[in-house]
Design a protein around this motif. Structure first.
Motif, mmCIF file in Angstrom:
data_model
loop_
_atom_site.group_PDB
_atom_site.id
_atom_site.type_symbol
_atom_site.label_atom_id
_atom_site.label_comp_id
_atom_site.label_asym_id
_atom_site.label_seq_id
_atom_site.Cartn_x
_atom_site.Cartn_y
_atom_site.Cartn_z
ATOM 1 N N LYS A 268 16.196 -10.663 14.845
ATOM 2 C CA LYS A 268 15.814 -10.090 13.553
ATOM 3 C C LYS A 268 14.588 -9.224 13.715
ATOM 4 O O LYS A 268 13.690 -9.552 14.496
ATOM 5 N N VAL A 269 14.551 -8.132 12.992
ATOM 6 C CA VAL A 269 13.338 -7.303 12.961
ATOM 7 C C VAL A 269 12.884 -7.271 11.507
ATOM 8 O O VAL A 269 13.706 -7.340 10.593
ATOM 9 N N PRO A 270 11.566 -7.208 11.268
ATOM 10 C CA PRO A 270 11.105 -7.198 9.878
ATOM 11 C C PRO A 270 11.675 -6.002 9.127
ATOM 12 O O PRO A 270 11.856 -4.930 9.709
ATOM 13 N N PRO A 271 11.960 -6.177 7.842
ATOM 14 C CA PRO A 271 12.513 -5.072 7.069
ATOM 15 C C PRO A 271 11.460 -4.014 6.764
ATOM 16 O O PRO A 271 10.259 -4.291 6.809
ATOM 17 N N GLY A 272 11.907 -2.812 6.443
ATOM 18 C CA GLY A 272 10.998 -1.762 5.988
ATOM 19 C C GLY A 272 10.656 -1.958 4.517
ATOM 20 O O GLY A 272 11.255 -2.808 3.830
ATOM 21 N N VAL A 273 9.724 -1.151 4.015
ATOM 22 C CA VAL A 273 9.279 -1.283 2.622
ATOM 23 C C VAL A 273 10.441 -1.043 1.658
ATOM 24 O O VAL A 273 10.585 -1.755 0.659
ATOM 25 N N ARG B 41 7.970 -8.446 -9.539
ATOM 26 C CA ARG B 41 6.618 -8.470 -8.930
ATOM 27 C C ARG B 41 6.493 -9.672 -7.974
ATOM 28 O O ARG B 41 6.052 -9.530 -6.833
ATOM 29 N N ASP B 42 6.891 -10.856 -8.449
ATOM 30 C CA ASP B 42 6.769 -12.070 -7.625
ATOM 31 C C ASP B 42 7.676 -11.997 -6.389
ATOM 32 O O ASP B 42 7.296 -12.423 -5.292
ATOM 33 N N ALA B 43 8.868 -11.464 -6.595
ATOM 34 C CA ALA B 43 9.812 -11.377 -5.470
ATOM 35 C C ALA B 43 9.283 -10.406 -4.417
ATOM 36 O O ALA B 43 9.397 -10.667 -3.211
ATOM 37 N N LEU B 44 8.687 -9.311 -4.874
ATOM 38 C CA LEU B 44 8.120 -8.341 -3.918
ATOM 39 C C LEU B 44 7.017 -8.997 -3.106
ATOM 40 O O LEU B 44 6.980 -8.899 -1.870
ATOM 41 N N LYS C 15 6.574 -12.351 4.047
ATOM 42 C CA LYS C 15 7.416 -12.715 5.206
ATOM 43 C C LYS C 15 7.268 -11.707 6.344
ATOM 44 O O LYS C 15 7.725 -11.948 7.441
ATOM 45 N N GLY C 16 6.689 -10.537 6.043
ATOM 46 C CA GLY C 16 6.525 -9.511 7.073
ATOM 47 C C GLY C 16 7.300 -8.265 6.720
ATOM 48 O O GLY C 16 8.452 -8.349 6.278
ATOM 49 N N VAL C 17 6.653 -7.123 6.901
ATOM 50 C CA VAL C 17 7.266 -5.861 6.536
ATOM 51 C C VAL C 17 6.792 -4.787 7.515
ATOM 52 O O VAL C 17 5.676 -4.860 8.032
ATOM 53 N N VAL C 18 7.676 -3.832 7.762
ATOM 54 C CA VAL C 18 7.294 -2.693 8.598
ATOM 55 C C VAL C 18 6.977 -1.527 7.671
ATOM 56 O O VAL C 18 7.769 -1.209 6.782
ATOM 57 N N LEU C 19 5.822 -0.915 7.855
ATOM 58 C CA LEU C 19 5.459 0.233 7.012
ATOM 59 C C LEU C 19 6.071 1.492 7.612
ATOM 60 O O LEU C 19 5.694 1.907 8.708
ATOM 61 N N GLU C 20 7.039 2.079 6.895
ATOM 62 C CA GLU C 20 7.589 3.344 7.363
ATOM 63 C C GLU C 20 6.510 4.408 7.229
ATOM 64 O O GLU C 20 5.510 4.203 6.533
ATOM 65 N N GLU C 21 6.775 5.580 7.826
ATOM 66 C CA GLU C 21 5.739 6.622 7.944
ATOM 67 C C GLU C 21 4.948 6.879 6.661
ATOM 68 O O GLU C 21 3.725 6.825 6.642
ATOM 69 N N ASP C 22 5.654 7.127 5.540
ATOM 70 C CA ASP C 22 4.956 7.472 4.286
ATOM 71 C C ASP C 22 4.033 6.341 3.862
ATOM 72 O O ASP C 22 2.927 6.563 3.383
ATOM 73 N N TYR C 23 4.514 5.121 4.047
ATOM 74 C CA TYR C 23 3.717 3.959 3.620
ATOM 75 C C TYR C 23 2.607 3.654 4.627
ATOM 76 O O TYR C 23 1.524 3.217 4.232
ATOM 77 N N ALA C 24 2.870 3.889 5.896
ATOM 78 C CA ALA C 24 1.847 3.637 6.920
ATOM 79 C C ALA C 24 0.617 4.481 6.641
ATOM 80 O O ALA C 24 -0.523 4.042 6.812
ATOM 81 N N ALA C 25 0.840 5.703 6.155
ATOM 82 C CA ALA C 25 -0.288 6.602 5.873
ATOM 83 C C ALA C 25 -1.163 6.053 4.746
ATOM 84 O O ALA C 25 -2.345 6.375 4.664
#
Ligand code: SF4
Length: 271
Positions: A30-35, A71-74, A80-90
């Motif tokens: 498994k890899v962490p999901p993106g935003v 909101r709570d689910a997010l 649990k862990g998330v990968v920040l894609e480019e736009d979010y990483a910035a």
């Protein structure tokens, strides 16, 4: 031994990259999901709770409750862990999470205000499994929303408006219609996608299609072929020029032996 359950997400993955499929579904990596995926999960939870209330109590939840669930689910998924894609990483993690919360809440609210009132659900998040004669795999999935034999619907979150033919070409909707035919005795009249598009002003785009018995053979041929590949244990990697074979779109990229590594070469520095 239980049969391997092939979901349409796996079937689609297998046709894009066999290695991704092998690592995810055969090896269980498994890899962490993106935003985007985390936001989609949060919105799905809010939509499911809202429509379940409509089935059990005859009316939708209060708007504030739908927003709270999103909101709570997010927040829970983010933990649990998330990968920040480019736009979010910035943006950095804190700001990215705040943007993701706002987006999930606004999309859940959009569904509550514009899609949910018109739906007459009989099932929400309905899991199904089908045996396919002669095959060692089962076809499986979960229908987001079913309105009896009137329609099946899938909720999507997206940054862009979908193509006009997206429901016509959806393998997912075809498998869901087959599942309803097998479990409920008839193909549903409509198969729809409810897109919650997070443009500046979020908008709902509903696209509907139909399936008949003639739509199932080509899909089943794909299942037969997938079954042969799984049994043989033979999986092909994506092509090097496939857009999704990149660190941005494939979580296995850093550890994939088939991935092309970009190596910087200094040029023009001779004196
Ligand atoms: S990096 Fe490319 S070849 Fe490797 S698993 Fe991902 S998509 Fe497939």
């Amino acid at each position: 031994m239980p049969k391997f359950q092939l979901h349409v997400s796996g079937l689609n993955m297998l046709s894009k990259c066999g290695i991704q499929f092998e690592r995810r579904y055969i090896n269980g990596e498994k890899v962490p999901p993106g935003v985007s995926l985390v936001m989609g999960t949060a919105v799905h939870k809010a939509v499911a709770a809202d429509l379940t209330e409509k089935i059990t109590a005859g009316k939708l939840l209060p708007s504030e409750q739908v927003q709270d669930i999103a909101r709570d689910a997010l927040a829970a998924e983010w933990q649990k862990g998330v990968v920040l894609e480019e736009d979010y990483a910035a943006l950095g993690e804190k700001k990215a999470e705040a943007v993701a919360v706002d987006t999930a809440v606004s999309l859940a609210e959009l569904h509550h205000e514009e899609a949910a009132p018109g739906l007459q659900p009989t099932h929400v998040e309905r899991p199904w499994v089908l045996d396919i004669e002669g095959l060692p795999v089962q076809l499986a999935g979960t229908i987001d929303v079913q309105e009896g034999l009137r329609s099946i619907r899938d909720t999507k979150t997206s940054k862009k408006s979908p193509a006009a033919d997206v429901a016509d070409t959806s393998l997912q909707l075809t498998t869901y219609c087959l599942a309803v035919r097998q479990h409920d005795g008839a193909v549903p009249e409509k198969a729809g996608l409810d897109f919650l598009v997070h443009t500046k002003v979020p908008k709902l785009v509903q696209i509907e299609s139909r399936r008949t018995d003639a739509d199932f053979p080509h899909m089943l041929e794909r299942v037969y072929q997938a079954s042969r590949m799984i049994e043989a244990g033979l999986f092909m990697p994506a092509s090097l020029d496939d857009w999704y074979c990149s660190p941005r779109w494939c979580g296995f990229h850093p550890t994939c032996k088939y991935a092309r590594r970009l190596v910087s070469v200094a040029v023009g520095s001779e004196k």
